[in-house]
Scaffold this motif. Structure first.
Motif, PDB file in Angstrom:
ATOM      1  N   LYS A  49      45.742  43.057  35.343  1.00 15.15           N
ATOM      2  CA  LYS A  49      44.314  43.294  35.075  1.00 15.15           C
ATOM      3  C   LYS A  49      43.617  43.937  36.264  1.00 15.15           C
ATOM      4  N   SER A  50      43.837  43.358  37.444  1.00 14.21           N
ATOM      5  CA  SER A  50      43.189  43.916  38.639  1.00 14.21           C
ATOM      6  C   SER A  50      43.684  45.333  38.901  1.00 14.21           C
ATOM      7  N   THR A  51      44.964  45.524  38.779  1.00 16.03           N
ATOM      8  CA  THR A  51      45.535  46.850  39.030  1.00 16.03           C
ATOM      9  C   THR A  51      44.922  47.889  38.099  1.00 16.03           C
ATOM     10  N   PHE A 169      34.120  44.643  36.939  1.00 18.58           N
ATOM     11  CA  PHE A 169      34.048  43.303  37.532  1.00 18.58           C
ATOM     12  C   PHE A 169      35.444  42.709  37.528  1.00 18.58           C
ATOM     13  N   ASP A 170      35.941  42.350  38.715  1.00 15.55           N
ATOM     14  CA  ASP A 170      37.268  41.739  38.781  1.00 15.55           C
ATOM     15  C   ASP A 170      37.139  40.248  39.083  1.00 15.55           C
ATOM     16  N   GLU A 171      37.198  39.454  38.060  1.00 18.94           N
ATOM     17  CA  GLU A 171      37.057  37.992  38.178  1.00 18.94           C
ATOM     18  C   GLU A 171      35.887  37.614  39.085  1.00 18.94           C
ATOM     19  N   PRO A 172      34.683  38.047  38.712  1.00 13.51           N
ATOM     20  CA  PRO A 172      33.530  37.856  39.608  1.00 13.51           C
ATOM     21  C   PRO A 172      33.148  36.399  39.834  1.00 13.51           C
TER      22      PRO A 172
HETATM   23 MG   LIG Z   1      43.518  39.905  39.498  1.00 11.25          MG
END
Ligand SMILES: [Mg+2]
Ligand SMILES: Nc1ncnc2c1ncn2[C@@H]1O[C@H](COP(=O)(O)OP(=O)(O)O)[C@@H](O)[C@H]1O
Lengths: 249, 220
Positions: A49-51, A169-172
């Motif tokens: 997901k982050s990538t 938004f990455d796991e804000p």
């Molecule tokens: Mg991540």
């Protein structure tokens, strides 16, 4: 809720692949996000997901495939990438505020240093943004003096100060104490209501259900299932989605 | 020859050392300035992914840190004077600057690499170029973090200037030796030199400390 807010494609990803060494982190990802749409990406830790988010603003370079930001193809040119990043705001799990600058200076940094806008004008807008995220009284504080929830709201204001077309938004809220999650989600909720195009990686299923136009479920670098929140949550088609939701809900 | 110490000489002769003290200070400050410039540049070369930059930087650091500073001073002074005429003072500044550059490069490199990589990512996400992100976001934090080690290095430099006596620069140490050999009051003159050194290093420590606490405002 509609799936498309308008017909304008803000983000289009075509057949994207990304490897970290042997690891196939993104495996043939295709995704379209329309103007005003809120897409929530869910999936287990390590699913990519982050990538995926980081490929969209080019913090990671994809190995294959194409990405278009409001119609413009992402090319491998530094000056172009810097331009593109001005259109794509990013909010990180760990805030990444600039600790040596006051809250106000954090918010002003982008417009002043990147866009070369006049300081007075930027300051006025930054103060407005701080009002929007409920932190006008913290303008002259340093990040170290804020709670996690406040830091993340400043980080959102800092990204918004660039007037981006898209927000990532990455796991804000993943690094926040539970009682501080709500204040950050409230700001994001407002943004969504005001028509911001958003791609959000989160484990906050309540938020996803309420705000997302579309849910994307990822597993092992692939998009396994995508659909409206009620369909994904109440009636998942893929066994892997079922399995994941069973663990998290 | 037995001779009791005469400490009144220390007070009487103290002002005689002022030119030597100024020379010491000039030597130290020039070396620090040059060393910081070299150090900053070399730390970037060292961090660089390009071998054209990072390999020469590593070689330079290895050589400087692996050989005595006095040898470096001799090599630069006599080495250069055999090719073209150069005064001892600029030779010493070059030698000490080059010497310090290696240590300061390592101090900067460590500090830059200790800054969370999320800082660079946040800056780049706003659309900042790499050099600007370095200058606006990374370096201010890195310099603050490097300050105690830098201060330490600067104090070492002040003391190391005494080695310049070996190439005939009349800084504090040579001055006290020369005066001492004229009347054999070595001890008294060495004490004078010592007081000057201590004053410089203590003042410098104090200033570094001041800057540190000034920069610490954002920490709490
Ligand atoms: Mg991540
Ligand atoms: N810079 C990197 N180098 C090597 N492997 C990485 C790197 N970043 C992420 N990975 C690996 O890629 C996979 C996907 O990571 P990530 O996109 O962070 O997943 P998620 O955000 O869904 O938890 C994980 O196995 C992770 O360990």
């Amino acid at each position: 809720m509609m799936t498309k807010k308008t017909n304008k494609k803000m983000v289009e990803i075509r057949d994207l692949h990304k490897y970290f060494g042997e690891l196939h982190v993104l495996d043939n990802i295709s995704l379209q996000v329309f103007e005003g749409e809120v897409v929530v990406i869910i999936g287990a830790s390590g699913s990519g997901k982050s990538t995926l988010l980081r490929c969209i603003n080019r913090l990671e370079k994809a190995d294959k495939g194409e990405i278009f930001i409001s119609g413009h193809r992402l090319i491998n040119k530094e000056s172009y990438i810097n331009k593109l990043r001005q259109e794509v705001g990013m909010v990180f799990q760990h805030f990444n505020l600039f600790p040596h600058m006051s809250v106000l200076k954090n918010v002003m940094e982008g417009p002043v240093q990147v866009k070369n806008f006049p300081k007075e004008e930027v300051k006025r807008e930054a103060l407005e943004l701080l009002v929007q995220v409920g932190l006008e009284d913290k303008a002259n504080n340093y990040p170290a003096q804020l709670s996690g929830g406040q830091k993340q709201r400043v980080a959102i204001a800092r990204a918004l100060a660039m007037k981006p077309q898209i927000m990532l938004f990455d796991e804000p809220t993943s690094a926040l104490d539970p009682e501080l999650v709500g204040e950050v989600l409230a700001v994001m909720n407002d943004l969504a209501k005001n028509g911001m195009t958003m791609i959000v990686v989160t484990h906050e299923m309540g938020f996803a259900r309420e705000v997302a136009d579309r849910i994307v479920f990822m597993d092992e670098g692939k998009i396994i299932e995508t659909g409206k929140a009620e369909d994904i949550f109440d009636n998942p088609q893929n066994p892997r989605t079922k399995d994941f939701l069973g663990k998290i809900l | 020859m037995f001779m009791p110490y005469d400490f009144s000489i220390i007070i009487k002769e103290f002002p005689v050392f002022i030119p030597a003290a100024i020379l010491t200070l000039e030597l130290a400050l020039s070396s620090i300035l040059l060393g910081t410039g070299i150090g900053l540049f070399v730390s970037f070369a060292r961090i660089s992914k390009s071998k054209v930059f990072n390999i020469p930087a590593s070689i330079y650091i290895t050589i400087i840190r692996g050989t005595p500073i006095l040898l470096q001073l001799f090599i630069i002074y006599y080495g250069i004077t055999s090719l073209l005429l150069i005064d001892p003072f600029p030779a010493a500044v070059i030698a000490f600057g080059v010497h310090n550059g290696a240590y300061i490069a390592e101090i900067f490199r460590g500090a830059i690499q200790s800054i969370d990589k999320g800082q660079m990512e946040a800056a780049r996400s706003l659309g900042m170029t790499y050099p600007k992100a370095m200058r606006r976001i990374i370096l201010p934090q890195a310099i603050k973090r490097a300050l105690p080690a830098l201060g330490n290095q600067f104090i070492i430099t002040i003391k190391d200037t005494s080695l310049a006596s070996a190439i005939t620069i009349r800084e504090l140490l040579l001055k006290s030796q020369q005066l001492g050999s004229s009347n054999f009051r070595f001890m008294e003159y060495f004490i004078i030199a010592g007081i000057y050194y201590l004053t410089f290093t203590a003042t410098f420590s104090y200033l570094v400390h001041k800057v540190e606490s000034y920069l610490a405002v954002s920490d709490h």
